[in-house]
Design a protein around this motif. Structure first.
Motif, mmCIF file in Angstrom:
data_model
loop_
_atom_site.group_PDB
_atom_site.id
_atom_site.type_symbol
_atom_site.label_atom_id
_atom_site.label_comp_id
_atom_site.label_asym_id
_atom_site.label_seq_id
_atom_site.Cartn_x
_atom_site.Cartn_y
_atom_site.Cartn_z
ATOM 1 N N GLY A 51 0.830 -1.198 0.000
ATOM 2 C CA GLY A 51 0.000 0.000 0.000
ATOM 3 C C GLY A 51 0.863 1.245 0.000
ATOM 4 N N PRO A 52 0.271 2.414 -0.188
ATOM 5 C CA PRO A 52 1.045 3.647 -0.339
ATOM 6 C C PRO A 52 1.782 4.073 0.927
ATOM 7 N N ARG A 53 1.344 3.583 2.085
ATOM 8 C CA ARG A 53 2.019 3.942 3.335
ATOM 9 C C ARG A 53 2.914 2.821 3.843
ATOM 10 N N GLU A 54 3.051 1.797 3.028
ATOM 11 C CA GLU A 54 3.940 0.672 3.353
ATOM 12 C C GLU A 54 5.211 0.774 2.516
ATOM 13 N N PRO A 55 6.316 0.193 3.010
ATOM 14 C CA PRO A 55 7.526 0.145 2.179
ATOM 15 C C PRO A 55 7.241 -0.534 0.849
ATOM 16 N N LEU A 56 7.797 0.005 -0.212
ATOM 17 C CA LEU A 56 7.606 -0.606 -1.522
ATOM 18 C C LEU A 56 8.159 -2.023 -1.514
ATOM 19 N N VAL A 57 7.405 -2.943 -2.080
ATOM 20 C CA VAL A 57 7.767 -4.359 -2.054
ATOM 21 C C VAL A 57 8.390 -4.755 -3.386
ATOM 22 N N ILE A 58 9.569 -5.389 -3.300
ATOM 23 C CA ILE A 58 10.190 -5.967 -4.497
ATOM 24 C C ILE A 58 9.680 -7.392 -4.680
ATOM 25 N N ILE A 59 9.140 -7.663 -5.845
ATOM 26 C CA ILE A 59 8.733 -9.016 -6.225
ATOM 27 C C ILE A 59 9.849 -9.584 -7.092
ATOM 28 N N GLY A 60 10.608 -10.510 -6.537
ATOM 29 C CA GLY A 60 11.766 -11.054 -7.252
ATOM 30 C C GLY A 60 11.363 -11.762 -8.529
ATOM 31 N N GLU A 61 12.009 -11.411 -9.628
ATOM 32 C CA GLU A 61 11.575 -11.862 -10.952
ATOM 33 C C GLU A 61 12.369 -13.027 -11.527
ATOM 34 N N ARG A 62 13.387 -13.515 -10.816
ATOM 35 C CA ARG A 62 14.373 -14.386 -11.455
ATOM 36 C C ARG A 62 13.911 -15.819 -11.687
ATOM 37 N N ILE A 63 12.931 -16.316 -10.930
ATOM 38 C CA ILE A 63 12.488 -17.707 -11.154
ATOM 39 C C ILE A 63 11.536 -17.725 -12.341
ATOM 40 N N ASN A 64 12.128 -17.594 -13.502
ATOM 41 C CA ASN A 64 11.402 -17.524 -14.773
ATOM 42 C C ASN A 64 12.352 -18.047 -15.842
ATOM 43 N N PRO A 65 11.990 -19.099 -16.571
ATOM 44 C CA PRO A 65 12.936 -19.723 -17.507
ATOM 45 C C PRO A 65 13.218 -18.917 -18.766
ATOM 46 N N THR A 66 12.467 -17.852 -19.011
ATOM 47 C CA THR A 66 12.668 -17.071 -20.232
ATOM 48 C C THR A 66 14.109 -16.548 -20.291
ATOM 49 N N GLY A 67 14.843 -16.943 -21.337
ATOM 50 C CA GLY A 67 16.218 -16.487 -21.515
ATOM 51 C C GLY A 67 17.221 -17.147 -20.585
ATOM 52 N N LYS A 68 16.815 -18.195 -19.856
ATOM 53 C CA LYS A 68 17.728 -18.863 -18.915
ATOM 54 C C LYS A 68 17.810 -20.339 -19.307
ATOM 55 N N LYS A 69 18.864 -20.711 -20.049
ATOM 56 C CA LYS A 69 18.976 -22.069 -20.581
ATOM 57 C C LYS A 69 19.103 -23.115 -19.479
#
Length: 818
Positions: A315-333
């Motif tokens: 929410g706007p009064r909460e610390p911004l949350v990072i959603i980690g994107e790395r568990i995604n096979p696109t471009g990762k052989k």
């Protein structure tokens, strides 16, 4: 009647529930160890009289005698659906038009996989069978009570929604501030509010004072009516019987504090009687329920994600949350190859790294050629939730894969995503509502990208209207503002920022973006990404899908939290950047603001593998150590045992909870099984100390006992588990046959704990040297002493130390010293 109950709940008036069933049954003929359900089936007139006594005492809700009414607990002669229908009909007849019937749904006594062997669908089917019987018998409300695991509660709520439209009340039991499997009162509340249940509360385990602390922990975010049902104090043993000492009038006086806190539903649990309910009804007659403060507070989180142990507020009064994107096979052989082979070691490494770098949520995507997402996605979700407490984002274009993953997840995950694609909202929206899963609303409709803010807002408005028609609450929705690349669409950043601001101003909705999209095709991408992040944060952006290890992103995020007044006294910023210099390395990693749970780097030693519960690496590390010449006994004594004892220490200090304890113990077991033949070769004919374990006669609960067995085996003891509902004669005979030095007894119910004395007495009568230790949820040190047991263990870790002391086993004495 269900609508009448909902109206009563919404009225804000006090809802008076009845008291204990078990102690009333004991006073009316229930024998020690006898199933209350079996007794009730044979003596429905006794059950009816108990209901009538509570109704005459002033109770508005009569609770059915069905606490153990699932197929997992009922005696073999009772059919779940017909038994529950019969008990509901009995309560319905007693209530007449003067009261309501609450259909009691207790825990199954099983652990949900991967902690145990029962899967989510099995639990849902069992609960659906029970609840359909309750509904058919005339229940007005489904009361899911005395629960200890968030995953099992979700299964019960999903089952209730499947078979009926009755209001649902849910109560969890807590000890030392958390449930058995590590859920805090606030995370429980967050998850239940996402599920949209009608009453949320706590019962059992403690008296009124203890449950007041639990309720106070829920208050900061409680907007759903609360329910509290304490015991009549803590149990004591008097003349061989379990007694709850808090008398009716003192109990009623202590209950007066709850309406002032905003608690609407009140009642009693173990040890309470019609006299307790009568005294409480009189004391509360003219008392009003205070409004829950959280309902009147603006600026709370817009959306909350949960795991079994962690809540992440967005929410706007909460610390911004990072959603980690790395568990995604696109471009990762390499990741793609592992997913195609059904493996996920690299994904687990990526998860640990991202959490350490500050990700508050982990996006999980397994979409790759030759990968069956309906199999791999739930499997990976299950493995991740067993290892880490950080909430997950379930990312797939396939609804069936998302649903399979939702069944494996024990809390409120994020679903990524629901777009305007034809039929997607109608398929996924109800799923998210049913499972209490917030989702990302993606403003895409048709084949053309909406380039302008006005185009996006029009799609968003349409999707919100469709969601509302499906009964999906706004608290489950977060909007993707669409960060499109500025290399091909120069104005796209401006339109994204306008969309963020409009979502906040027009709908009070949180927003998220995929950050790296903005810089695609341009040099110095991290510079562009971090600059745009700062601009988006200023417009009200609440979450970002990004690589949490990107240094400039970390720096921008940390500085932005200070400038937006969300880092009090700049504490996190100072802690992370006190040695920062322009162009220097700084210490960005320590200043990230993710709200996620435990961190873990890949295990490099046997000890680290046990502590982290890294079952995938433990055997490879062990083989390497053996090939390098390490002795099996040395590995066990100097690496594995100290590690499992460190896990035990963390469990005792509430750093770890039951899921981590089980995972570490299972990891240790893999190593121990590999070493066992090697240890036998070196030990020759040496005998290991033998222990008999059993749940006493009449008690069908064995979760705690099974965990104790696992831990004891890890420490090298020879454990013979006789199972549950075991007569004293069988236990003692097994101890004689196996020449066991120790018997371990478990009991969960006050009606069966007295059976422990049978074994203690028989051991002494036969003159055996075998020691007896006891434990279980209702057992205390005082009780153990009163029956003549040789020791009491409150949990599995304590049981290991106690066993070492009682057996005087030199090889295991380090367990006491650890």
């Amino acid at each position: 009647m269900s609508q009448k109950v909902r109206s009563l709940i919404q009225s804000g008036k006090i809802l008076l529930f009845d008291g204990a069933m078990g102690t009333q049954l004991q006073a009316r003929g229930l024998q020690p160890g006898q199933s209350p359900e079996e007794f009730g089936d044979r003596n429905p007139e006794v059950i009816a009289r108990i209901h009538e006594d509570y109704l005459n005492a002033g109770a508005m809700f009569l609770t059915t005698n069905t606490f153990g009414g699932t197929r997992f607990k009922l005696p073999s002669g009772l059919a779940p659906r017909s038994f529950n229908r019969k008990m509901a009909e009995t309560a319905r007849s007693a209530a007449g038009d003067k009261g309501f019937v609450a259909g009691s749904v207790g825990p199954t006594g099983e652990l949900l996989a991967p902690l145990g062997k029962v899967d989510f669908s099995e639990l849902v089917d069992a609960f659906a069978e029970q609840i359909s019987g309750l509904a058919q018998g005339g229940a007005d409300l489904i009361q899911i009570e005395t629960q200890f695991d968030l995953g099992e509660i979700r299964a019960a709520v999903v089952a209730a929604r499947r078979v009926c439209d009755l209001p649902v009340a849910v109560s969890m039991t807590f000890e030392s501030g958390s449930s058995l499997t590590g859920t805090s009162p606030l995370t429980f509340l967050d998850t239940m509010q996402n599920l949209g249940v009608d009453l949320i509360g706590t019962n059992c385990s403690l008296g009124p004072e203890g449950l007041e602390e639990i309720i106070r922990a829920m208050l900061p975010r409680a907007t759903t009516p609360l329910l509290v049902q304490p015991n009549a104090g803590l149990p004591v043993l008097e003349n061989g019987k379990t007694v709850f000492p808090l008398q009716p009038h003192p109990f009623a006086e202590r209950m007066l504090r709850f309406p002032a806190l905003g608690v609407q539903g009140v009642g009693g649990c173990c040890g309470t009687s019609p006299d307790h309910i009568r005294a409480m009804a009189q004391a509360l007659r003219d008392v009003d329920v205070a409004a829950l403060e959280a309902r009147n507070v603006t600026g709370g989180p817009d959306l909350i994600l949960t795991s079994r142990a962690v809540s992440v507020c967005i929410g706007p009064r909460e610390p911004l949350v990072i959603i980690g994107e790395r568990i995604n096979p696109t471009g990762k052989k390499q990741l793609t190859a592992q997913f195609q082979a059904g493996e996920h070691a690299l994904a687990l490494d990526m998860a640990g790294q991202q959490i350490a770098q500050g990700a508050g949520v982990l996006d999980v995507n397994v979409g790759a050629p030759m990968v069956d997402e309906t199999v791999l996605l739930p499997d990976l979700v299950s493995t991740l939730t067993a290892r880490f407490s950080t909430p997950l984002s379930i990312d797939s274009s396939k609804p069936e894969a998302i649903e399979a993953a939702l069944r494996q997840y024990p809390g409120s995950p994020l679903v990524n995503s629901i777009s305007g694609e034809s039929g997607r909202m109608e398929v996924l929206g109800p799923l998210c509502r049913t499972y209490g899963a917030p989702f990302i609303l993606l403003p895409l409709a048709g084949s053309d990208l909406p380039e302008t803010a006005s185009q996006r807002l029009k799609i968003i408005e349409n999707l919100l209207r469709r969601a509302e028609d499906l009964g999906i609450p706004r608290r489950l929705i977060m909007v993707d503002a669409l960060a499109l690349t500025v290399s091909s669409k120069p104005e796209s950043a401006k339109h994204c920022l306008r969309t963020i601001r409009a979502c906040r101003e027009e709908w009070s909705l949180p927003t998220v973006i995929g950050l790296s999209n903005i810089s695609f095709g341009l040099p110095a991408r991290e510079l562009l990404n971090s600059t745009f992040l700062a601009m988006a944060m200023a417009q009200g952006l609440c979450a970002v899908i990004a690589h949490p290890g990107a240094r400039r992103v970390q720096e921008t995020l940390a500085a932005g939290e200070v400038l937006l007044a969300r880092d009090a006294q700049a504490k996190n910023f100072v802690g992370g950047y006190a040695d920062w210099s322009a162009g220097g390395a700084g210490s960005a990693g320590s200043a990230t603001t993710g709200q996620g749970g435990s961190t873990a780097k890949p295990a490099l030693t046997l000890g680290e593998a046990v502590i982290q519960g890294d079952k995938d690496r433990i055997l490879a590390l062990l083989e390497t150590a053996l090939q390098d010449g390490a002795q099996p006994g040395t590995l066990l004594d100097e690496e594995l045992i100290p590690a499992i004892m460190e896990v035990g220490r963390r469990y005792e200090t509430r750093e770890f909870f039951l899921p981590q304890l089980i995972l570490s113990a299972e990891t240790m077991q893999r190593a121990f099984d590999r070493l066992t033949p090697l240890l036998r070769e070196s030990a020759g004919d040496a005998q290991r100390a033998r222990i008999i374990m059993a749940t006493v006669e009449g008690d069908i609960h064995d979760i705690g006992k099974n965990i104790v067995c696992l831990m004891l085996r890890n420490m090298g003891f020879e454990v013979h588990d006789l199972g549950k509902d075991v007569p004293a004669e069988t236990i003692v005979r097994a101890a004689q046959d196996k020449q066991a030095g120790l018997i371990g007894l478990s009991a969960l119910m006050t009606t069966t704990m007295v059976r422990m004395e049978d074994t203690v007495r028989m051991v002494k009568e036969l003159g055996l040297s075998t020691k007896v230790m006891v434990g279980g949820a209702v057992v205390t040190e005082h009780f153990a002493q009163s029956i003549g047991a040789d020791g009491y263990a409150p949990d599995a870790v304590a049981a290991v130390r106690l066993a070492a002391r009682l057996l005087g086993d030199d090889a295991r004495s380090r367990a006491e010293a650890s």
